[in-house]
Scaffold this motif. Structure first.
Motif, PDB file in Angstrom:
ATOM      1  N   GLN B  16       0.822  -1.215   0.000  1.00  0.00           N
ATOM      2  CA  GLN B  16       0.000   0.000   0.000  1.00  0.00           C
ATOM      3  C   GLN B  16       0.854   1.263   0.000  1.00  0.00           C
ATOM      4  O   GLN B  16       0.514   2.254  -0.636  1.00  0.00           O
ATOM      5  CB  GLN B  16      -0.974  -0.024   1.183  1.00  0.00           C
ATOM      6  CG  GLN B  16      -2.056  -1.089   1.002  1.00  0.00           C
ATOM      7  CD  GLN B  16      -3.212  -0.954   1.968  1.00  0.00           C
ATOM      8  OE1 GLN B  16      -3.112  -0.258   2.979  1.00  0.00           O
ATOM      9  NE2 GLN B  16      -4.317  -1.622   1.671  1.00  0.00           N
ATOM     10  N   GLN B  20       0.745   3.868  -3.161  1.00  0.00           N
ATOM     11  CA  GLN B  20       0.490   5.297  -3.016  1.00  0.00           C
ATOM     12  C   GLN B  20       1.600   6.110  -3.713  1.00  0.00           C
ATOM     13  O   GLN B  20       1.345   7.072  -4.430  1.00  0.00           O
ATOM     14  CB  GLN B  20       0.439   5.653  -1.530  1.00  0.00           C
ATOM     15  CG  GLN B  20      -0.474   6.807  -1.219  1.00  0.00           C
ATOM     16  CD  GLN B  20      -1.109   6.682   0.171  1.00  0.00           C
ATOM     17  OE1 GLN B  20      -0.660   5.889   1.003  1.00  0.00           O
ATOM     18  NE2 GLN B  20      -2.137   7.460   0.426  1.00  0.00           N
ATOM     19  N   ILE B  23       1.360   5.734  -7.621  1.00  0.00           N
ATOM     20  CA  ILE B  23       0.266   6.518  -8.210  1.00  0.00           C
ATOM     21  C   ILE B  23       0.603   8.005  -8.205  1.00  0.00           C
ATOM     22  O   ILE B  23       0.282   8.731  -9.146  1.00  0.00           O
ATOM     23  CB  ILE B  23      -1.073   6.234  -7.483  1.00  0.00           C
ATOM     24  CG1 ILE B  23      -1.563   4.838  -7.873  1.00  0.00           C
ATOM     25  CG2 ILE B  23      -2.127   7.280  -7.831  1.00  0.00           C
ATOM     26  CD1 ILE B  23      -2.863   4.420  -7.224  1.00  0.00           C
ATOM     27  N   ASP B  31      -5.584   0.096 -12.546  1.00  0.00           N
ATOM     28  CA  ASP B  31      -5.603  -1.012 -11.587  1.00  0.00           C
ATOM     29  C   ASP B  31      -4.915  -2.241 -12.191  1.00  0.00           C
ATOM     30  O   ASP B  31      -4.216  -2.967 -11.489  1.00  0.00           O
ATOM     31  CB  ASP B  31      -7.053  -1.350 -11.204  1.00  0.00           C
ATOM     32  CG  ASP B  31      -7.656  -0.248 -10.333  1.00  0.00           C
ATOM     33  OD1 ASP B  31      -6.889   0.644  -9.891  1.00  0.00           O
ATOM     34  OD2 ASP B  31      -8.868  -0.278 -10.105  1.00  0.00           O
ATOM     35  N   ARG B  46      -8.031  -2.934  -5.949  1.00  0.00           N
ATOM     36  CA  ARG B  46      -9.237  -2.129  -5.682  1.00  0.00           C
ATOM     37  C   ARG B  46      -9.460  -1.985  -4.188  1.00  0.00           C
ATOM     38  O   ARG B  46      -9.793  -0.901  -3.704  1.00  0.00           O
ATOM     39  CB  ARG B  46     -10.459  -2.791  -6.333  1.00  0.00           C
ATOM     40  CG  ARG B  46     -10.468  -2.510  -7.817  1.00  0.00           C
ATOM     41  CD  ARG B  46     -11.786  -2.880  -8.476  1.00  0.00           C
ATOM     42  NE  ARG B  46     -11.562  -2.878  -9.916  1.00  0.00           N
ATOM     43  CZ  ARG B  46     -11.999  -3.807 -10.770  1.00  0.00           C
ATOM     44  NH1 ARG B  46     -12.720  -4.831 -10.321  1.00  0.00           N
ATOM     45  NH2 ARG B  46     -11.727  -3.716 -12.050  1.00  0.00           N
ATOM     46  N   ASP B  48      -7.135  -2.207  -1.889  1.00  0.00           N
ATOM     47  CA  ASP B  48      -6.069  -1.314  -1.406  1.00  0.00           C
ATOM     48  C   ASP B  48      -6.479   0.138  -1.590  1.00  0.00           C
ATOM     49  O   ASP B  48      -6.351   0.962  -0.689  1.00  0.00           O
ATOM     50  CB  ASP B  48      -4.762  -1.558  -2.186  1.00  0.00           C
ATOM     51  CG  ASP B  48      -4.014  -2.796  -1.701  1.00  0.00           C
ATOM     52  OD1 ASP B  48      -4.392  -3.342  -0.643  1.00  0.00           O
ATOM     53  OD2 ASP B  48      -3.052  -3.208  -2.387  1.00  0.00           O
ATOM     54  N   ARG B  49      -6.982   0.452  -2.784  1.00  0.00           N
ATOM     55  CA  ARG B  49      -7.372   1.831  -3.064  1.00  0.00           C
ATOM     56  C   ARG B  49      -8.488   2.284  -2.142  1.00  0.00           C
ATOM     57  O   ARG B  49      -8.471   3.397  -1.634  1.00  0.00           O
ATOM     58  CB  ARG B  49      -7.793   1.977  -4.529  1.00  0.00           C
ATOM     59  CG  ARG B  49      -6.621   2.069  -5.509  1.00  0.00           C
ATOM     60  CD  ARG B  49      -7.025   2.719  -6.820  1.00  0.00           C
ATOM     61  NE  ARG B  49      -8.006   1.959  -7.593  1.00  0.00           N
ATOM     62  CZ  ARG B  49      -9.311   2.095  -7.535  1.00  0.00           C
ATOM     63  NH1 ARG B  49      -9.848   2.992  -6.717  1.00  0.00           N
ATOM     64  NH2 ARG B  49     -10.108   1.351  -8.268  1.00  0.00           N
ATOM     65  N   ILE B  54      -8.046   6.113  -2.231  1.00  0.00           N
ATOM     66  CA  ILE B  54      -7.637   6.598  -3.555  1.00  0.00           C
ATOM     67  C   ILE B  54      -8.713   6.232  -4.572  1.00  0.00           C
ATOM     68  O   ILE B  54      -8.967   5.049  -4.778  1.00  0.00           O
ATOM     69  CB  ILE B  54      -6.293   5.944  -3.993  1.00  0.00           C
ATOM     70  CG1 ILE B  54      -5.203   6.243  -2.955  1.00  0.00           C
ATOM     71  CG2 ILE B  54      -5.870   6.448  -5.380  1.00  0.00           C
ATOM     72  CD1 ILE B  54      -3.897   5.496  -3.211  1.00  0.00           C
ATOM     73  N   GLU B  56     -10.665   5.656  -8.263  1.00  0.00           N
ATOM     74  CA  GLU B  56     -10.167   5.007  -9.492  1.00  0.00           C
ATOM     75  C   GLU B  56      -9.646   6.047 -10.478  1.00  0.00           C
ATOM     76  O   GLU B  56      -9.949   7.233 -10.381  1.00  0.00           O
ATOM     77  CB  GLU B  56     -11.262   4.127 -10.114  1.00  0.00           C
ATOM     78  CG  GLU B  56     -12.490   4.893 -10.528  1.00  0.00           C
ATOM     79  CD  GLU B  56     -12.871   4.623 -11.975  1.00  0.00           C
ATOM     80  OE1 GLU B  56     -12.068   3.998 -12.691  1.00  0.00           O
ATOM     81  OE2 GLU B  56     -13.954   5.048 -12.390  1.00  0.00           O
ATOM     82  N   ARG B  60      -9.961  10.024 -10.304  1.00  0.00           N
ATOM     83  CA  ARG B  60      -8.774  10.751  -9.845  1.00  0.00           C
ATOM     84  C   ARG B  60      -8.480  11.916 -10.775  1.00  0.00           C
ATOM     85  O   ARG B  60      -8.214  13.034 -10.359  1.00  0.00           O
ATOM     86  CB  ARG B  60      -7.537   9.823  -9.889  1.00  0.00           C
ATOM     87  CG  ARG B  60      -7.390   8.927  -8.720  1.00  0.00           C
ATOM     88  CD  ARG B  60      -5.973   8.417  -8.516  1.00  0.00           C
ATOM     89  NE  ARG B  60      -5.271   7.751  -9.593  1.00  0.00           N
ATOM     90  CZ  ARG B  60      -5.362   6.458  -9.889  1.00  0.00           C
ATOM     91  NH1 ARG B  60      -6.193   5.672  -9.228  1.00  0.00           N
ATOM     92  NH2 ARG B  60      -4.632   5.938 -10.845  1.00  0.00           N
TER      93      ARG B  60
END
Lengths: 197, 197
Positions: B16, B20, B23, B31, B46, B48-49, B54, B56, B60
């Motif tokens: 994770q 982060q 991204i 993904d 998904r 994790d986000r 966070i 998608e 974003r």
């Protein structure tokens, strides 16, 4: 309208020499511009052009453009930003760009740098005598702000070719005032592919 | 699908953190991309986000863009070439440009330099904390060819402000590979006008 009416013959010859020179430097000059410049009537300028065999502005541009686009090797003629009005492949070229509102910051009406850059870079690409190339390096100076509506005359010159590298200088003028200068190094494509492997 | 299934808790936390980080470095990662990178299922990414809060990819970008455009001072947001996905006014910014066929030479499918330049210059302009400005100088290096369809991530950083001059560096990456670097000096408008007088 003639100022030195006493010696018209001498003036006429001098004027025609200067007129030819001016038009080759700034192909955007209209008959009106030239009449003001020489303090003669527009009719006089038209007669001068007739005698010298210089067609009118629109015709000059149309004719020049179609001839020059055929000479370009490195790219499609339509990919050039601006109009290509002169081209000596591998040596030099001239293009003109009529700027408009869409190219300018809404806030200030000043033309965004990247539009001027695009004229310069694509002209640099057009003049080189190579099958395909990409820009490697460029070194840019914007010397004067350009306002929406200004007509830009770009002149490119190939200053050196060393192996796969073509060194091209581009100067851009707006009403005889230099507004931009760019130095480009263009790299022919075969070599780029090799370097990538 | 998990490879080190024996210590899932530790892996999850590490993943994770890395996710982060990744991204934030490349906001274009889907993904699917992330699942392959971490050798986990898309569902895991998904989750994790969700845990990290966070959204998608599409969300974003939409969210980031609308927020960032409002912060720009020097120009209208729509004048930026590419999509502005991050902006710290006066400090740094990130934009993305999805290149297409129209930006490329027909002959080679390679993106013309001036389109990449336009992304960089307009991002440099967007990040400076000034009312209006023009580019004064730029120093450009194209490091790798860019093909039609490639997605370019540009990062700009204001490295120095001296009087009316803003020094901005821009790096552009294509799939984590640097393809362009540009150094710009932008000059605020009030001064340009004064210099012209």
């Amino acid at each position: 309208m003639k100022i030195n009416g006493s010696t018209p013959r001498r003036n006429k010859r001098e004027r025609q020499v200067q007129l030819q020179q001016l038009i080759s430097e700034d192909p955007f000059l209209t008959d009106e511009d030239l009449a003001i410049r020489f303090q003669v009537s527009i009719q006089t300028i038209r007669l001068d052009r007739l005698e010298l065999g210089i067609p009118e502005l629109r015709e000059r541009m149309r004719h020049a453009a179609s001839e020059n686009y055929e000479k370009v090797r490195s790219m499609a003629g339509t990919e050039i930003v601006g109009e290509l009005i002169d081209l000596k492949l591998g040596e030099s070229g001239i293009s003109i760009l009529e700027t408009n509102r869409e190219m300018a910051f809404k806030k200030t009406s000043m033309v965004m740098g990247h539009h001027i850059y695009s004229q310069a870079e694509s002209l640099a690409m057009a003049v080189i005598d190579a099958n395909a190339a990409l820009t490697g390096v460029s070194n840019i100076k914007y010397l004067q702000p350009v306002e929406s509506g200004d007509k830009l005359v770009a002149k490119a010159e190939v200053v050196r070719v060393r192996g796969n590298k073509h060194f091209v200088h581009v100067l851009i003028q707006n009403r005889q005032v230099q507004v931009f200068r760019g130095k480009f190094i263009l790299v022919t494509m075969d070599t780029i592919k090799e370097e990538r492997v």
